[in-house]
Design an enzyme around this catalytic site. Structure first.
Site, PDB file in Angstrom:
ATOM      1  N   CYS A  67       0.817  -1.220   0.000  1.00 28.33           N
ATOM      2  CA  CYS A  67       0.000   0.000   0.000  1.00 28.33           C
ATOM      3  C   CYS A  67       0.853   1.274   0.000  1.00 28.33           C
ATOM      4  O   CYS A  67       0.323   2.363  -0.227  1.00 28.33           O
ATOM      5  CB  CYS A  67      -0.976  -0.001   1.167  1.00 28.33           C
ATOM      6  SG  CYS A  67      -0.213   0.140   2.792  1.00 28.33           S
ATOM      7  N   ASP A 150     -34.500   6.899   7.837  1.00 31.19           N
ATOM      8  CA  ASP A 150     -33.131   7.381   8.023  1.00 31.19           C
ATOM      9  C   ASP A 150     -32.265   6.273   8.606  1.00 31.19           C
ATOM     10  O   ASP A 150     -32.784   5.268   9.091  1.00 31.19           O
ATOM     11  CB  ASP A 150     -33.140   8.592   8.965  1.00 31.19           C
ATOM     12  CG  ASP A 150     -31.789   9.289   9.020  1.00 31.19           C
ATOM     13  OD1 ASP A 150     -30.978   9.121   8.082  1.00 31.19           O
ATOM     14  OD2 ASP A 150     -31.534  10.010  10.006  1.00 31.19           O
ATOM     15  N   ASP A 220     -34.059  10.510   3.774  1.00 27.82           N
ATOM     16  CA  ASP A 220     -32.945  11.397   4.134  1.00 27.82           C
ATOM     17  C   ASP A 220     -31.858  11.253   3.069  1.00 27.82           C
ATOM     18  O   ASP A 220     -31.025  10.357   3.129  1.00 27.82           O
ATOM     19  CB  ASP A 220     -32.410  10.994   5.512  1.00 27.82           C
ATOM     20  CG  ASP A 220     -31.600  12.104   6.143  1.00 27.82           C
ATOM     21  OD1 ASP A 220     -30.999  12.895   5.393  1.00 27.82           O
ATOM     22  OD2 ASP A 220     -31.556  12.179   7.378  1.00 27.82           O
TER      23      ASP A 220
END
Length: 332
Positions: A67, A150, A220
């Site tokens: 990485c 939500d 939402d």
DNA sequence: GCGACAG
DNA sequence: ATCTTGTCGC
């Protein structure tokens, strides 16, 4: 024929493993950037670059992990999992990557010829098909019930989804339901639906086992106020074939003049000349919210219902209650 | 410095 | 979305 709403959603890609597959393609002595990886995922606008940075910051870093070969597009080394950028620089040097005096990498060794199934491109295509399936017109019946949905996130990898139903006349709460479900898909701007829909579809399946869904469901997040006109309110509404309306608390795309906006004012949101939503304000001093049609509703009606339910809070009552319920449940 | 992207 | 205390205003 699908039995449940949950079954209507396609299988989602495992972005984490896709990213690791891409990383494995970067040869020794070369580097790639967060933006290049985003494009390799099929995300041309690199909206996922931030998530990529966060992912590498706390991924399962093992000995031999490469990485350190992911750097910033301006040549800066950037952060490293261990927290020590010097360690990253050392590994790059060991790889044979040229470093400048300031500790930047020479991007001449940049690798970007990835082989990829481009999962985000596939999801974009899916969004286009859902946007195409959206019904613009409503049933012209006066809604008797509104509901808000939500999600809130817990630190155990699960999300809490909440459904709160209100009487459209009195705006009094008449029913509440909730679910806890795992969330694997990351938050990437423009792809919110793939993170939250699995939870919301389970939630709506649960509600439906007990009663009819509300006449209008407030979500939402946006409806057609989206780069591909496929925000979560639209995707969800199309999959469950029900009227939905999107409520965003910040602008995702398009432009709108909110200068000197006052309570009750309505301002149009345009994107490339297309009217895709309206900004609304409850109080003079609060920031506006953005309403747009999800499914089976016109922009005019979506705006009307949003305005009719904006009373004492910044957001429409169904959204406010669903949000509050969700955060209350997160604790227990 | 610019641009800035729901939750 | 989440991390966070007191504080200003209706």
């Amino acid at each position: 024929m699908k039995r449940t709403f949950s079954e209507s959603l396609c299988e989602l890609p495992d972005l984490r493993s896709e990213v690791l597959k891409l990383l494995a393609q970067v040869p020794v002595g070369q580097v790639t950037t967060y933006g290049d990886l985003a494009r390799a995922l099929g995300d041309e606008k690199t909206a996922s670059a931030r998530w990529l940075g966060a992912f590498f910051k706390d991924h399962d870093h093992q000995h031999g992990c490469t990485c350190h070969r992911v750097v910033r597009s301006n040549g800066e080394i950037g952060m490293y999992v261990t927290g020590d950028p010097n360690e990253k620089a050392g590994l790059l040097k060991k790889d044979g990557v040229m470093l400048t005096g300031l500790g930047n990498v020479d991007l001449a060794c940049r690798f970007s010829d990835f082989h990829s199934v481009k999962p985000l491109k596939q999801l974009k295509e899916f969004q286009f098909t859902l946007a195409k399936r959206r019904q613009r017109k409503s049933q012209e019946l006066t809604p008797r019930t509104f509901a808000g949905v939500d999600c809130a996130y817990r630190d155990d990898g699960n999300a809490v989804g909440a459904y709160v139903e209100l009487d459209s006349e009195t705006l009094a709460v008449t029913f509440e339901e909730s679910v806890v479900a795992p969330v694997e898909f990351p938050y990437i701007p423009g792809f919110l639906s793939f993170r939250e829909m699995p939870v919301l579809l389970l939630l709506l399946d649960k509600v439906r086992r007990r009663r009819d869904l509300a006449d209008i469901i407030f979500v939402d997040g946006n409806g057609i106020l989206h780069p591909r006109r496929a925000g979560i309110a639209t995707c969800l509404g199309v999959l469950i074939n029900r009227p939905t309306l999107g409520i965003g608390k910040s602008l995702l795309c398009g432009s709108v003049d909110t200068k000197r906006m006052r309570a009750g004012d309505i301002r149009p949101v345009y994107d490339n000349g297309e009217l895709i939503g309206n900004a609304l304000k409850t109080k003079n001093q609060s920031k506006p919210i953005f309403a747009s049609p999800g499914n089976l509703i016109s922009l005019e009606e979506a705006t009307l219902f949003a305005k009719a339910t904006m009373t004492k809070h910044r957001t429409p009552e169904p959204i406010f209650y669903a949000d509050r319920f969700t955060k209350q449940l997160r604790k227990n």
